[in-house]
Write a protein that holds these residues in place. Structure first.
Motif, PDB file in Angstrom:
ATOM      1  N   GLU A  49      47.234  45.914  42.234  1.00 10.30           N
ATOM      2  CA  GLU A  49      47.476  44.678  42.008  1.00 10.30           C
ATOM      3  C   GLU A  49      47.683  45.072  40.140  1.00 10.30           C
ATOM      4  OE1 GLU A  49      45.134  44.771  43.658  1.00 10.30           O
ATOM      5  OE2 GLU A  49      43.799  43.517  42.679  1.00 10.30           O
ATOM      6  N   SER A  50      46.289  45.510  38.987  1.00 13.80           N
ATOM      7  CA  SER A  50      45.928  45.090  38.350  1.00 13.80           C
ATOM      8  C   SER A  50      45.366  46.206  37.827  1.00 13.80           C
ATOM      9  CB  SER A  50      44.988  44.191  37.626  1.00 13.80           C
ATOM     10  OG  SER A  50      43.771  44.687  38.643  1.00 13.80           O
ATOM     11  N   TRP A  52      42.302  46.151  36.255  1.00 12.63           N
ATOM     12  CA  TRP A  52      40.954  46.042  36.656  1.00 12.63           C
ATOM     13  C   TRP A  52      41.075  47.277  38.140  1.00 12.63           C
ATOM     14  CZ3 TRP A  52      38.414  45.296  41.240  1.00 12.63           C
ATOM     15  CH2 TRP A  52      37.112  44.919  40.980  1.00 12.63           C
ATOM     16  N   ARG A  53      42.450  47.004  38.968  1.00 12.53           N
ATOM     17  CA  ARG A  53      42.058  47.565  40.449  1.00 12.53           C
ATOM     18  C   ARG A  53      42.374  49.315  40.800  1.00 12.53           C
ATOM     19  NH1 ARG A  53      39.365  45.619  44.111  1.00 12.53           N
ATOM     20  NH2 ARG A  53      40.368  43.439  43.946  1.00 12.53           N
ATOM     21  N   ASP A 127      33.217  44.417  45.858  1.00  8.50           N
ATOM     22  CA  ASP A 127      33.888  43.005  45.288  1.00  8.50           C
ATOM     23  C   ASP A 127      34.086  42.649  45.245  1.00  8.50           C
ATOM     24  OD1 ASP A 127      36.004  42.140  43.795  1.00  8.50           O
ATOM     25  OD2 ASP A 127      38.405  42.728  44.812  1.00  8.50           O
ATOM     26  N   ARG A 128      34.970  41.531  46.398  1.00  5.91           N
ATOM     27  CA  ARG A 128      34.902  40.584  46.315  1.00  5.91           C
ATOM     28  C   ARG A 128      34.201  39.831  48.565  1.00  5.91           C
ATOM     29  NH1 ARG A 128      41.789  40.056  46.280  1.00  5.91           N
ATOM     30  NH2 ARG A 128      41.442  40.718  43.977  1.00  5.91           N
ATOM     31  N   ARG A 182      36.421  31.486  40.688  1.00  3.82           N
ATOM     32  CA  ARG A 182      36.643  31.607  39.745  1.00  3.82           C
ATOM     33  C   ARG A 182      37.233  30.076  38.854  1.00  3.82           C
ATOM     34  NH1 ARG A 182      39.350  37.352  38.124  1.00  3.82           N
ATOM     35  NH2 ARG A 182      37.924  38.371  38.381  1.00  3.82           N
ATOM     36  N   ASN A 232      43.177  36.432  35.427  1.00  4.93           N
ATOM     37  CA  ASN A 232      42.774  37.990  34.900  1.00  4.93           C
ATOM     38  C   ASN A 232      43.386  38.751  33.649  1.00  4.93           C
ATOM     39  OD1 ASN A 232      45.245  38.655  35.870  1.00  4.93           O
ATOM     40  ND2 ASN A 232      44.524  40.414  37.612  1.00  4.93           N
ATOM     41  N   ASP A 260      38.568  40.368  33.114  1.00  9.44           N
ATOM     42  CA  ASP A 260      38.371  40.920  33.735  1.00  9.44           C
ATOM     43  C   ASP A 260      38.340  42.071  32.262  1.00  9.44           C
ATOM     44  OD1 ASP A 260      39.536  41.132  35.852  1.00  9.44           O
ATOM     45  OD2 ASP A 260      41.945  41.828  35.558  1.00  9.44           O
TER      46      ASP A 260
HETATM   47  O1  AHR Z   1      38.643  40.677  42.482  1.00 10.78           O
HETATM   48  C1  AHR Z   1      38.745  40.787  41.387  1.00 10.78           C
HETATM   49  C2  AHR Z   1      40.069  41.008  41.062  1.00 10.78           C
HETATM   50  O2  AHR Z   1      40.840  41.304  41.619  1.00 10.78           O
HETATM   51  C3  AHR Z   1      39.816  41.126  39.526  1.00 10.78           C
HETATM   52  O3  AHR Z   1      40.183  40.412  38.149  1.00 10.78           O
HETATM   53  C4  AHR Z   1      41.738  41.126  39.434  1.00 10.78           C
HETATM   54  O4  AHR Z   1      42.481  41.789  37.403  1.00 10.78           O
HETATM   55  C5  AHR Z   1      41.388  41.824  40.122  1.00 10.78           C
HETATM   56  O5  AHR Z   1      42.677  42.514  40.996  1.00 10.78           O
END
Ligand code: AHR
Length: 326
Positions: A49-50, A52-53, A127-128, A182, A232, A260
């Motif tokens: 998605e990003s 960062w990813r 990560d999460r 966040r 982000n 990010d």
């Molecule tokens: O879990 C981290 C987040 O997931 C990042 O901040 C975001 O850019 C990514 O998609």
């Protein structure tokens, strides 16, 4: 490899292990003395998605390389929680040695994590986080998302908290720990200030949705908007396009704070189009690989490893950009 595995899984993993053994030198890890076995790891990534990813995926693939003694089975679930659960279940059926999971959302993991535990396959979160019981995973390597939101909120409170300021928020994926924590940290930090939240909607951490949602905000509130907090960089970058298309100047007419600190975000900050970025470090691969090796070897590990983040204003971004790794 685990004792519990399906026949199909045995055949598949056997084939993969043989291939890896050929490349890595007789089934030993590159740095090992000959007895270390290649570790087969299933990695369930959220999607792509990003920025960062992308940096996170690259960090993980580099750390879990054949040269480092791993056979990595990679899956990106396109940010669909059901697809990610299916990927984890497939890793279990394949009898991998360990599963690394970057959970898209926090809830809904209890059953499949229990299945992994029953199959004696350790799960390491990356990560999460998840809401499931801590007994169901071995360790978590990640970031303090609440602190990231709080750092962003404190900067906003210090710089705009004493004058009436209208804020809009682009939230990350609903139900993800990154978005939930966040938001909590940020909202706590701006409590009691003169900042009014006009609107807050998800942009799913993507540039495209960030742009679309910001277009909606601009149509609804126009020049009432003074400030944007995007969970982000990518959503902030999408919003930049919407703000410019509306004839407004990002960073000046609408101040922008994001999280990010990927290269594109840092460039926008150095160029004066963003105002502040809180870092979220995506380079977690080496630490996760170290934890996986220990867990598979039966060594004890901490329940969580938090990677530190920094924060940047425009001048700090200019100074940091040349050495930025992602
Ligand atoms: O879990 C981290 C987040 O997931 C990042 O901040 C975001 O850019 C990514 O998609």
């Amino acid at each position: 490899m685990k004792a519990k595995k399906t026949l199909a899984g045995l055949a598949l993993v056997g084939a993969i292990a043989l291939t890896t053994a050929g490349c890595a030198g007789g089934g030993s890890t590159a740095g090992g003395g000959g007895d270390d076995k290649v570790i087969t790891v299933g990695f369930a990534q959220t999607g792509s998605e990003s920025g960062w990813r992308s940096a996170n995926t690259e960090s993980m693939k580099t750390a879990f390389s054949e040269a480092n003694g791993f056979n990595l089975i990679f899956n990106a679930a396109d940010n669909k929680p059901e697809a990610q659960i299916a990927a984890v279940r497939s890793f279990i059926n394949q009898g991998v040695d360990a599963i690394v999971l970057a959970p898209i959302v926090t809830d809904g993991w209890d059953d499949v994590l229990k299945e992994a535990k029953d199959a004696n396959i350790p799960v390491i979160l990356e990560d999460r986080t998840v809401s499931a019981s801590e007994d169901l995973y071995a360790s978590w390597v990640g970031l303090d998302f609440k602190k990231e939101g709080e750092t962003a909120g404190k900067w906003v409170a210090e710089n705009f908290g004493k004058t009436p300021t209208n804020l809009v928020v682009l939230e990350g994926t609903t139900g993800s720990s990154a978005a939930t924590d966040r938001a909590t940290g940020f909202n706590d930090a701006i409590k009691g200030t003169d900042i009014t939240v006009l609107d807050s909607q998800t942009g799913n951490f993507t540039r495209a949705e960030g742009k679309t949602v910001m277009e909606g905000f601009l149509q609804k509130y126009g020049s009432q908007i003074n400030l944007l907090f995007a969970h982000n960089d990518d959503m902030g970058l999408g919003a930049l396009d919407a703000i410019k298309a509306a004839g407004l100047k990002p960073g000046t007419d609408i101040k922008i704070v994001t999280i990010d600190a990927v290269k594109d975000g840092m460039t926008a900050l150095a160029d004066g189009e963003f105002n502040y970025i809180v870092e979220c470090n995506p380079l977690l691969g080496d630490k996760v690989a170290e934890v996986v090796k220990k867990v598979v070897a039966g060594e004890s590990v901490d329940k969580q490893y938090i990677v530190e983040d920094q924060a940047f204003d425009q001048e700090q971004a200019k100074a940091a950009l040349p050495d930025r790794k992602y």
